[in-house]
Design a protein around this motif. Structure first.
Motif, PDB file in Angstrom:
ATOM      1  N   LEU A  74       0.597  -1.217  -0.108  1.00  0.00           N
ATOM      2  CA  LEU A  74      -0.044  -0.105   0.008  1.00  0.00           C
ATOM      3  C   LEU A  74       0.964   1.264   0.088  1.00  0.00           C
ATOM      4  O   LEU A  74       0.483   1.965  -0.734  1.00  0.00           O
ATOM      5  N   ASP A  75       2.088   1.161   0.741  1.00  0.00           N
ATOM      6  CA  ASP A  75       2.999   2.220   0.736  1.00  0.00           C
ATOM      7  C   ASP A  75       3.334   2.656  -0.658  1.00  0.00           C
ATOM      8  O   ASP A  75       3.631   3.797  -0.939  1.00  0.00           O
ATOM      9  N   GLU A  76       3.619   1.559  -1.503  1.00  0.00           N
ATOM     10  CA  GLU A  76       4.238   1.667  -2.967  1.00  0.00           C
ATOM     11  C   GLU A  76       3.020   2.398  -3.547  1.00  0.00           C
ATOM     12  O   GLU A  76       3.343   3.616  -4.511  1.00  0.00           O
ATOM     13  N   LEU A  77       1.624   2.075  -3.282  1.00  0.00           N
ATOM     14  CA  LEU A  77       0.891   2.643  -4.198  1.00  0.00           C
ATOM     15  C   LEU A  77       0.354   4.064  -3.598  1.00  0.00           C
ATOM     16  O   LEU A  77       0.093   5.161  -4.674  1.00  0.00           O
ATOM     17  N   ILE A  78       0.681   4.314  -2.428  1.00  0.00           N
ATOM     18  CA  ILE A  78       0.621   5.885  -2.051  1.00  0.00           C
ATOM     19  C   ILE A  78       1.637   6.717  -2.468  1.00  0.00           C
ATOM     20  O   ILE A  78       1.309   7.782  -2.964  1.00  0.00           O
ATOM     21  N   THR A  79       2.990   6.232  -2.616  1.00  0.00           N
ATOM     22  CA  THR A  79       4.137   6.823  -3.190  1.00  0.00           C
ATOM     23  C   THR A  79       3.798   7.271  -4.720  1.00  0.00           C
ATOM     24  O   THR A  79       4.096   8.387  -5.066  1.00  0.00           O
ATOM     25  N   ALA A  80       3.103   6.229  -5.310  1.00  0.00           N
ATOM     26  CA  ALA A  80       2.690   6.436  -6.790  1.00  0.00           C
ATOM     27  C   ALA A  80       1.569   7.336  -7.088  1.00  0.00           C
ATOM     28  O   ALA A  80       1.213   7.539  -8.087  1.00  0.00           O
ATOM     29  N   GLU A  81       0.939   7.879  -5.849  1.00  0.00           N
ATOM     30  CA  GLU A  81      -0.351   8.409  -6.150  1.00  0.00           C
ATOM     31  C   GLU A  81      -1.407   7.889  -6.477  1.00  0.00           C
ATOM     32  O   GLU A  81      -2.247   8.246  -7.341  1.00  0.00           O
ATOM     33  N   GLN A  82      -1.376   6.390  -6.404  1.00  0.00           N
ATOM     34  CA  GLN A  82      -2.648   5.615  -6.786  1.00  0.00           C
ATOM     35  C   GLN A  82      -3.394   5.235  -5.839  1.00  0.00           C
ATOM     36  O   GLN A  82      -4.515   4.497  -5.814  1.00  0.00           O
ATOM     37  N   PHE A  83      -3.309   5.618  -4.504  1.00  0.00           N
ATOM     38  CA  PHE A  83      -3.893   5.389  -3.471  1.00  0.00           C
ATOM     39  C   PHE A  83      -3.749   6.241  -2.345  1.00  0.00           C
ATOM     40  O   PHE A  83      -2.761   7.002  -1.983  1.00  0.00           O
ATOM     41  N   ALA A  84      -5.055   6.565  -1.311  1.00  0.00           N
ATOM     42  CA  ALA A  84      -5.021   7.509  -0.413  1.00  0.00           C
ATOM     43  C   ALA A  84      -4.546   6.934   0.973  1.00  0.00           C
ATOM     44  O   ALA A  84      -4.758   6.049   1.089  1.00  0.00           O
ATOM     45  N   ALA A  85      -3.651   7.981   1.602  1.00  0.00           N
ATOM     46  CA  ALA A  85      -2.924   7.407   2.722  1.00  0.00           C
ATOM     47  C   ALA A  85      -3.930   6.820   3.749  1.00  0.00           C
ATOM     48  O   ALA A  85      -3.894   6.280   4.634  1.00  0.00           O
ATOM     49  N   ALA A  86      -5.171   7.906   3.675  1.00  0.00           N
ATOM     50  CA  ALA A  86      -6.058   7.659   4.781  1.00  0.00           C
ATOM     51  C   ALA A  86      -7.090   6.294   4.628  1.00  0.00           C
ATOM     52  O   ALA A  86      -7.626   5.846   5.638  1.00  0.00           O
ATOM     53  N   GLU A  87      -6.805   5.922   3.331  1.00  0.00           N
ATOM     54  CA  GLU A  87      -7.437   4.455   3.218  1.00  0.00           C
ATOM     55  C   GLU A  87      -6.805   3.273   3.764  1.00  0.00           C
ATOM     56  O   GLU A  87      -7.042   2.139   3.947  1.00  0.00           O
ATOM     57  N   LYS A  88      -5.421   3.385   4.140  1.00  0.00           N
ATOM     58  CA  LYS A  88      -4.597   2.340   4.524  1.00  0.00           C
ATOM     59  C   LYS A  88      -4.974   1.404   5.685  1.00  0.00           C
ATOM     60  O   LYS A  88      -5.225   0.086   5.638  1.00  0.00           O
ATOM     61  N   THR A  89      -5.175   2.143   6.655  1.00  0.00           N
ATOM     62  CA  THR A  89      -5.875   1.685   7.796  1.00  0.00           C
ATOM     63  C   THR A  89      -7.069   0.633   7.757  1.00  0.00           C
ATOM     64  O   THR A  89      -7.198  -0.385   8.113  1.00  0.00           O
ATOM     65  N   PRO A  90      -8.282   1.301   6.914  1.00  0.00           N
ATOM     66  CA  PRO A  90      -9.285   0.122   6.798  1.00  0.00           C
ATOM     67  C   PRO A  90      -8.913  -0.824   5.933  1.00  0.00           C
ATOM     68  O   PRO A  90      -9.373  -2.117   6.016  1.00  0.00           O
ATOM     69  N   VAL A  91      -7.950  -0.783   4.949  1.00  0.00           N
ATOM     70  CA  VAL A  91      -7.583  -1.967   4.050  1.00  0.00           C
ATOM     71  C   VAL A  91      -6.972  -2.995   5.085  1.00  0.00           C
ATOM     72  O   VAL A  91      -7.342  -3.918   4.803  1.00  0.00           O
ATOM     73  N   LEU A  92      -6.068  -2.500   5.757  1.00  0.00           N
ATOM     74  CA  LEU A  92      -5.106  -3.470   6.397  1.00  0.00           C
ATOM     75  C   LEU A  92      -6.483  -4.173   7.480  1.00  0.00           C
ATOM     76  O   LEU A  92      -6.152  -5.418   7.803  1.00  0.00           O
TER      77      LEU A  92
END
Length: 307
Positions: free
Chosen positions: A50-68
């Protein structure tokens, strides 16, 4: 097909990657492995994806915790007994897969689909010991599954046709490019194309036509870009089939056949130069090269279509 309870079997890089993609699109996923250490590492691996997707601006950092939070690790088959879809991603050993399927059929519903992520084992060989062989099919995800969207769905001779279409519809709904093959063949479609290209690339280097560096640069700067937009048969239509026919008459007889070029690989393997894992193959895999590849990947991710 019931998708309210999905399981991925095997918590290696591929299994965690598949499970993370499902979780990203709102599904709770149970990730099963017999190795408790892998289950313990599951969240860290998913987090790095998910961090890689966030770095590449393909994923919002705020969504990380719900996904995990939608990823659930387990070493107990009882926890996945209610699954309607089970993606099997354990090592490529037929006896291991047969043993797992036997255990699964003792606890899961007769209608539950078992989709193997195998990249080479034929579906009929996988299904030969199943009580319900109609439930078995192949869903070949490509690595890394959060970056490469292709999934090859491959039927066995006993597979229920409706399972193929139901799985395809489900995967397409979570932004994967799922294709259904008409029948099984060694390597399916993607690996047949990949290794046909690799054979010619090795032949070019072994014949002294060009270096490995030049072959890779030619691929990245031409076909790599073209094939992201059109496939080889679309490109043939665009070129004009009469022109393609003329080129093939004089070019095809000169292309690589057989396996002589594999001596180039065999010599490196004999020296222990097996590629990235050993630090040396056609290239030296030091930190600077690894960083260069990672930068390229992040660049490509930035320009990938957002879901």
């Amino acid at each position: 097909m019931q998708t309210n309870h999905i399981s991925v079997l095997g918590a290696g890089l591929m299994g965690v990657g598949i499970a993370t993609h499902f979780a990203r699109y709102g599904h709770n996923v149970w990730l099963y492995d017999t190795d408790s250490d892998r289950i313990a590492e599951m969240t860290a691996v998913a987090s790095s994806i998910l961090d890689e997707l966030i770095t590449a601006e393909q994923f919002a950092a705020a969504e990380k915790t719900p996904v995990l939070g939608r990823l659930h690790g387990t070493t107990s088959l009882a926890d996945i007994a209610a699954s309607g879809l089970l993606i099997e991603a354990i090592p490529e050993r037929l006896e291991l897969k047969h043993a797992l399927y036997t255990q699964l059929e003792a606890v899961i519903s007769p209608e539950a689909i078992i989709a193997s992520n195998t990249s080479g084992l034929p579906p009929d060989a996988l299904a030969e010991k199943l009580a319900h062989p109609e439930r078995l099919l192949i869903a070949h995800f490509w690595h890394p599954p959060h970056f490469i969207p292709l999934v090859e769905i491959v039927p066995g001779t006993a597979t229920k046709p409706e399972y193929l279409s139901e799985l395809q519809q489900f995967l397409v709904a979570i932004q994967l490019e799922a294709v259904v093959l008409d029948r099984a063949a060694p390597g399916f479609v993607g690996n047949r194309l990949q290794f046909a290209l690799l054979r010619e690339a090795l032949h070019i280097v072994k014949s002294g036509i060009a270096s490995a560096e030049v072959v890779d640069q030619v691929m990245r700067a031409s076909l790599g870009r073209r094939y992201a937009m059109v496939g080889p048969l679309e490109a043939a239509d665009m070129t004009g089939l009469s022109t393609v026919q003329d080129i093939c008459r004089h070019l095809l007889p000169t292309l690589a056949t057989g396996s002589d070029m594999m001596s180039l690989v065999a010599d490196k393997v004999a020296r222990g130069d097996t590629g990235l894992r050993s630090g040396q193959g056609f290239y030296r895999w030091d930190d600077s090269r690894k960083e260069y590849i990672q930068q390229r990947r992040e660049h490509q991710l930035r320009f990938a279509l957002k879901p």
